[in-house]
Design a protein around this motif. Structure first.
Motif, short mmCIF file in Angstrom:
data_model
loop_
_atom_site.label_atom_id
_atom_site.label_comp_id
_atom_site.label_asym_id
_atom_site.label_seq_id
_atom_site.Cartn_x
_atom_site.Cartn_y
_atom_site.Cartn_z
N PHE A 139 0.85 -1.31 -0.18
CA PHE A 139 -0.07 0.15 -0.01
C PHE A 139 0.87 1.24 -0.09
N TYR A 140 1.88 1.24 0.83
CA TYR A 140 2.66 2.35 0.92
C TYR A 140 3.90 2.53 -0.06
N GLY A 141 4.05 1.37 -0.87
CA GLY A 141 4.85 1.47 -2.07
C GLY A 141 6.47 1.78 -1.74
N LYS A 142 6.97 3.10 -2.10
CA LYS A 142 8.22 3.68 -2.11
C LYS A 142 8.47 3.71 -0.40
N GLU A 143 7.61 3.95 0.30
CA GLU A 143 7.93 4.21 1.87
C GLU A 143 7.38 3.01 2.68
N ARG A 144 7.55 1.85 1.95
CA ARG A 144 7.08 0.54 2.55
C ARG A 144 8.00 0.44 3.90
N ARG A 145 9.24 0.94 3.96
CA ARG A 145 9.99 0.86 5.15
C ARG A 145 9.38 1.28 6.21
N GLN A 146 8.58 2.14 6.28
CA GLN A 146 7.94 2.67 7.71
C GLN A 146 6.93 1.77 8.24
N CYS A 147 6.69 0.59 7.49
CA CYS A 147 5.78 -0.16 7.95
C CYS A 147 6.80 -1.13 8.96
N ASP A 148 7.79 -1.49 8.54
CA ASP A 148 8.48 -2.12 9.57
C ASP A 148 9.30 -1.19 10.73
N ILE A 149 9.46 -0.09 10.49
CA ILE A 149 9.57 1.03 11.43
C ILE A 149 8.63 0.94 12.50
N TYR A 150 7.39 1.22 12.30
CA TYR A 150 6.18 1.21 12.99
C TYR A 150 5.96 -0.25 13.92
N GLU A 151 6.35 -1.24 13.13
CA GLU A 151 6.34 -2.49 14.07
C GLU A 151 7.17 -2.42 15.01
N TYR A 152 8.43 -2.06 14.82
CA TYR A 152 9.59 -2.17 15.82
C TYR A 152 9.15 -1.26 16.86
N ASP A 153 8.68 -0.24 16.51
CA ASP A 153 8.48 0.87 17.68
C ASP A 153 7.08 0.56 18.68
N ARG A 154 6.25 -0.31 17.80
CA ARG A 154 4.96 -0.72 18.48
C ARG A 154 5.11 -1.86 19.50
N MET A 155 6.24 -2.83 19.16
CA MET A 155 6.25 -3.88 20.14
C MET A 155 7.28 -3.11 21.05
N LEU A 156 8.15 -2.46 20.96
CA LEU A 156 8.99 -1.66 22.02
C LEU A 156 8.12 -0.78 22.84
N MET A 157 7.36 -0.33 22.36
CA MET A 157 6.27 0.60 23.35
C MET A 157 5.59 -0.28 24.32
N ASN A 158 5.01 -1.52 23.70
CA ASN A 158 4.26 -2.45 24.26
C ASN A 158 5.11 -2.96 25.29
N MET A 159 6.21 -2.90 25.57
CA MET A 159 7.20 -3.65 26.67
C MET A 159 7.46 -2.31 27.58
N ARG A 160 7.64 -1.33 26.90
CA ARG A 160 8.21 0.07 27.90
C ARG A 160 6.99 0.67 28.70
N GLN A 161 5.71 0.95 27.88
CA GLN A 161 4.67 1.80 28.51
C GLN A 161 4.03 1.34 29.55
N PRO A 162 3.48 -0.02 29.95
CA PRO A 162 3.11 -0.56 30.94
C PRO A 162 3.87 -0.15 32.25
N GLN A 163 5.11 -0.40 32.27
CA GLN A 163 5.95 -0.08 33.27
C GLN A 163 6.05 1.47 33.76
N SER A 164 5.80 2.15 32.83
CA SER A 164 5.95 3.73 33.15
C SER A 164 4.54 4.11 33.58
N MET A 165 3.48 3.53 33.74
CA MET A 165 2.16 4.03 34.00
C MET A 165 2.08 3.84 35.41
N GLN A 166 1.37 4.89 36.21
CA GLN A 166 1.20 5.08 37.50
C GLN A 166 -0.23 4.74 37.68
N ASN A 167 -0.69 4.01 38.55
CA ASN A 167 -2.16 3.89 38.83
C ASN A 167 -2.75 4.92 40.08
#
Length: 233
Positions: A139-167
């Protein structure tokens, strides 16, 4: 479960994830009976053509042994954690129940590649994930590399974000009913404008959803062009 998996694997040698089903059809063929058995237990299915009764007897014997523990008729949803249906922290699990170290762990040590990998009870989810990424890249053609960048950032956020939250409450959130006046305003705005929704703009390469297949739409309350919209609402 392991006995059932072993019996099915020895008899049929084929594994896929489908539905919870037990079906035996018989037909006379020359002097032998040909059986087509589809056996699924908690999303595990084995399919094959057999010329004799031996495998069927083996399988049903095992079912009889463990019948008090597991029912093939119960329509229950298999429970699982992260990285099974979709990659959350790491890659999707390929630790299938029919692998030797799961079927007979006493005689088959777990290979290093499967250590700390959850049991894959949903079948070949890797192909589903590959299709997801392939669709993004096409879908994103020449900018397809952004898909892999988003995936890397998404999984990194999933690991880091919960531990930074405060109840701020015992459970981390509190559910309350919105004021009636707010509900009235939102409902009226929706009824008057829902046919004017516009496509939601996603950043290039965003893989959070498959918007290239199923576009999402927005009805912006801040849009002054809509009836009742804008700062007042």
């Amino acid at each position: 479960f392991r006995l059932l998996a072993l019996a099915g694997h020895l008899c049929f040698g084929y594994y896929s994830t489908r539905h919870i089903l037990l079906c035996l059809k018989q037909s006379q063929k020359d002097q032998h009976k040909t059986h087509r058995i589809t056996f699924a237990l908690e999303s595990i299915e084995f399919t094959s053509l057999m010329k004799t009764h031996h495998c069927a007897q083996l399988l049903f014997s095992v079912i009889a042994v463990v019948g008090g523990v597991v029912s093939v008729d119960d329509d229950e949803t298999a429970s699982y954690g992260i990285d099974v249906s979709f990659p959350i922290h790491k890659r999707i699990s390929t630790n299938y129940p029919w692998l030797p170290h799961n079927v007979d762990p006493e005689n088959n040590p777990m290979p290093k590649q499967y250590e700390d990998m959850p049991l894959q009870v949903l079948g070949d989810r890797q192909s589903v994930y590959n299709d997801h990424l392939r669709g993004c890249r096409l879908f994103y053609g020449k900018e397809r590399r952004q898909c892999d960048i988003y995936e890397y950032d998404r999984m990194l956020m999933n690991m880091r974000q919960p531990q930074s939250m405060q109840n701020y409450t015992d459970v981390g959130f509190k559910k309350v009913r919105a004021p009636e006046r707010v509900i009235e305003l939102a409902t009226k705005f929706w009824n008057q404008n829902h046919y004017n929704m516009e496509p939601e703009a996603w950043p290039t390469g965003n893989t959070y959803i498959n918007a290239w297949v199923n576009p999402t739409y927005m009805l912006r309350v801040e849009d002054r062009k809509l009836r009742g919209g804008g700062g007042q609402l």
